[in-house]
Design a protein around this motif. Structure first.
Motif, PDB file in Angstrom:
ATOM      1  N   GLN A  18       0.818  -1.216   0.000  1.00  0.00           N
ATOM      2  CA  GLN A  18       0.000   0.000   0.000  1.00  0.00           C
ATOM      3  C   GLN A  18       0.849   1.262   0.000  1.00  0.00           C
ATOM      4  N   ASP A  19       1.996   1.204   0.667  1.00  0.00           N
ATOM      5  CA  ASP A  19       2.808   2.407   0.791  1.00  0.00           C
ATOM      6  C   ASP A  19       3.330   2.899  -0.555  1.00  0.00           C
ATOM      7  N   ARG A  22       0.492   4.607  -2.236  1.00  0.00           N
ATOM      8  CA  ARG A  22       0.208   5.850  -1.504  1.00  0.00           C
ATOM      9  C   ARG A  22       1.174   6.947  -1.939  1.00  0.00           C
ATOM     10  N   GLN A  23       2.450   6.619  -1.999  1.00  0.00           N
ATOM     11  CA  GLN A  23       3.455   7.599  -2.414  1.00  0.00           C
ATOM     12  C   GLN A  23       3.250   8.022  -3.864  1.00  0.00           C
ATOM     13  N   SER A  29      -1.823  10.402   4.164  1.00  0.00           N
ATOM     14  CA  SER A  29      -2.315   9.518   5.225  1.00  0.00           C
ATOM     15  C   SER A  29      -2.072   8.051   4.876  1.00  0.00           C
ATOM     16  N   ARG A  30      -1.411   7.343   5.772  1.00  0.00           N
ATOM     17  CA  ARG A  30      -1.143   5.925   5.553  1.00  0.00           C
ATOM     18  C   ARG A  30      -2.418   5.086   5.627  1.00  0.00           C
TER      19      ARG A  30
END
Length: 69
Positions: A18-19, A22-23, A29-30
């Motif tokens: 997911q990270d 996300r980036q 927000s994580r």
């Protein structure tokens, strides 16, 4: 696309966690990606468009440390 479909999309397009996604999307927000992935609701239209752009325009990817397919 529904949120529960997002994990399969991530893996198919080279985002193993997911990270990384996300980036790539510029989300601070994580918990946002996690919340989407645990939802039966449609993803926001802007997110769907961003994902489509990542599919169709792989050269715009900016993630580091991941193999981009």
């Amino acid at each position: 696309m529904k949120g529960k479909e997002l994990p399969a999309w991530r893996k198919r397009f080279g985002y193993p966690n997911q990270d990384g996604l996300r980036q790539e999307l510029g989300i601070k927000s994580r918990g946002t990606i996690s919340a989407w992935e645990n939802s039966d609701a449609e993803l926001p239209r802007t997110v769907q468009l961003a994902l489509k752009a990542l599919e169709d325009l792989p050269h715009v990817r900016t993630i580091f440390g991941y193999e981009v397919k």
